[in-house]
Design an enzyme around this catalytic site. Structure first.
Site, PDB file in Angstrom:
ATOM      1  CB  CYS A  12       3.876  -2.704  -8.274  1.00  0.00           C
ATOM      2  SG  CYS A  12       3.354  -1.027  -7.825  1.00  0.00           S
ATOM      3  CG  HIS A  39      -0.457   4.519   2.130  1.00  0.00           C
ATOM      4  ND1 HIS A  39      -1.770   4.307   1.760  1.00  0.00           N
ATOM      5  CD2 HIS A  39      -0.373   5.837   2.427  1.00  0.00           C
ATOM      6  CE1 HIS A  39      -2.429   5.442   1.833  1.00  0.00           C
ATOM      7  NE2 HIS A  39      -1.601   6.382   2.229  1.00  0.00           N
ATOM      8  CB  CYS A  94      -0.004   4.565  -9.802  1.00  0.00           C
ATOM      9  SG  CYS A  94      -0.161   2.911 -10.516  1.00  0.00           S
ATOM     10  CD  GLU A 124      -6.159   3.865  -6.327  1.00  0.00           C
ATOM     11  OE1 GLU A 124      -6.945   3.303  -7.115  1.00  0.00           O
ATOM     12  OE2 GLU A 124      -5.254   3.246  -5.716  1.00  0.00           O
ATOM     13  CG  ASN A 218      -0.749  -2.846  -1.721  1.00  0.00           C
ATOM     14  OD1 ASN A 218       0.082  -3.741  -1.603  1.00  0.00           O
ATOM     15  ND2 ASN A 218      -0.409  -1.567  -1.639  1.00  0.00           N
TER      16      ASN A 218
END
Length: 280
Positions: A12, A39, A94, A124, A218
């Site tokens: 992303c 990760h 991010c 996170e 994710n």
């Protein structure tokens, strides 16, 4: 055998930004990163070879050393400590994580008990909790709600890589028990797009391959979504893990990748599949 890549797969923009900035920073000398930048073990190893050293703590670093704050962010107390130590901070949090942190802090300041929907041990989530006040709690699933005594005013944010379905189930359950509820949907657009694309593709193929770090939240969630569609799904990190027996009788193979999976890893997988090189 037809190989189909999901419409949205791989890095992303936030991860691309972090990786590019880290490689640029190391050109000026050795750089340290507090925890793995992303990760993905393969990309972290590539960074290490370039001069980005992953450290678990920065207590031994010297005044003026460069320290990267990884994409998952850190609690404000950690950031303040690093600054007091005289470290040069390269903050690669991010932007979507930063937004969740700011919303959590604002909710706490407004007197809400902050609920972070996410995985308790994920870095996170731990970074967001650091902004969320002393009464903040982490809820991983709908069942967790029954184990917590909540205040009357609840404010909710999400780990950016959460599935929308899990987030919405928890929000609806909290809506039934709260007197006042304020919700910020902090799931990032890239996560939503990748999950939707994976779900659509899984319906069209016989087997799914999900490429990315096993420690990536994710990427693991993409694998879960594909399995929920009833298709055989294999979560791999590199092309060398592919086994030929996975594709016996399969005519269409779907491939997707997490937001922390670099293009070169994904392309290695696609190349091996397209060459039908799955006999080794």
């Amino acid at each position: 055998m037809e190989i189909i890549l999901a419409d949205k797969a791989g890095f992303c923009f936030g991860v691309k930004r972090a990786i590019n900035t880290a490689f640029e920073a190391v050109m000026a000398g050795k750089v340290y990163c507090l925890g793995p930048l992303i990760h993905n073990p393969q990309e972290v190893d590539r960074l290490r070879k370039a001069g980005v050293e992953t450290v678990d703590d920065f207590s031994t670093l010297k005044d003026g050393d460069s320290l990267i704050i990884r994409s998952h962010g850190v609690p404000p107390s950690i950031l303040e400590q690093a600054k007091k130590q005289g470290l040069k901070i390269i903050d690669l949090t991010c932007p979507f994580v930063g937004k969740a942190q700011r919303h959590a802090e604002a909710l706490s300041d407004e007197g809400y008990q902050v609920v972070v929907v996410g995985e308790k041990k994920h870095p996170e989530v731990q970074s967001i909790i650091g902004y969320a006040g002393k009464n903040a709690v982490v809820i991983e699933n709908e069942q967790d709600v029954d184990d917590v005594k909540f205040q009357h005013r609840i404010g909710i944010v999400a780990q950016t890589t959460q599935s929308y379905s899990n987030f919405s189930e928890i929000v609806l359950k909290l809506l039934r028990i709260s007197k006042e509820l304020k919700v910020y949907n902090t799931i990032c657009n890239s996560t939503t797009e990748r999950q939707h694309a994976a779900k659509v593709l899984a319906k069209q193929v016989d087997v799914m391959l999900v490429v990315g770090g096993r420690n990536s939240a994710n990427t693991s969630r993409l694998a879960t979504i594909c399995r929920q569609e009833g298709k055989p799904t294999h979560h791999i990190e590199v092309a060398g893990e592919i086994l030929p027996e996975w594709f016996q009788g399969a005519r269409r193979i779907g491939v997707t990748a997490g937001a922390s999976t670099p293009d070169w890893v994904l392309n290695d997988v696609l190349e091996r599949l397209r060459k039908n090189d799955i006999s080794r």
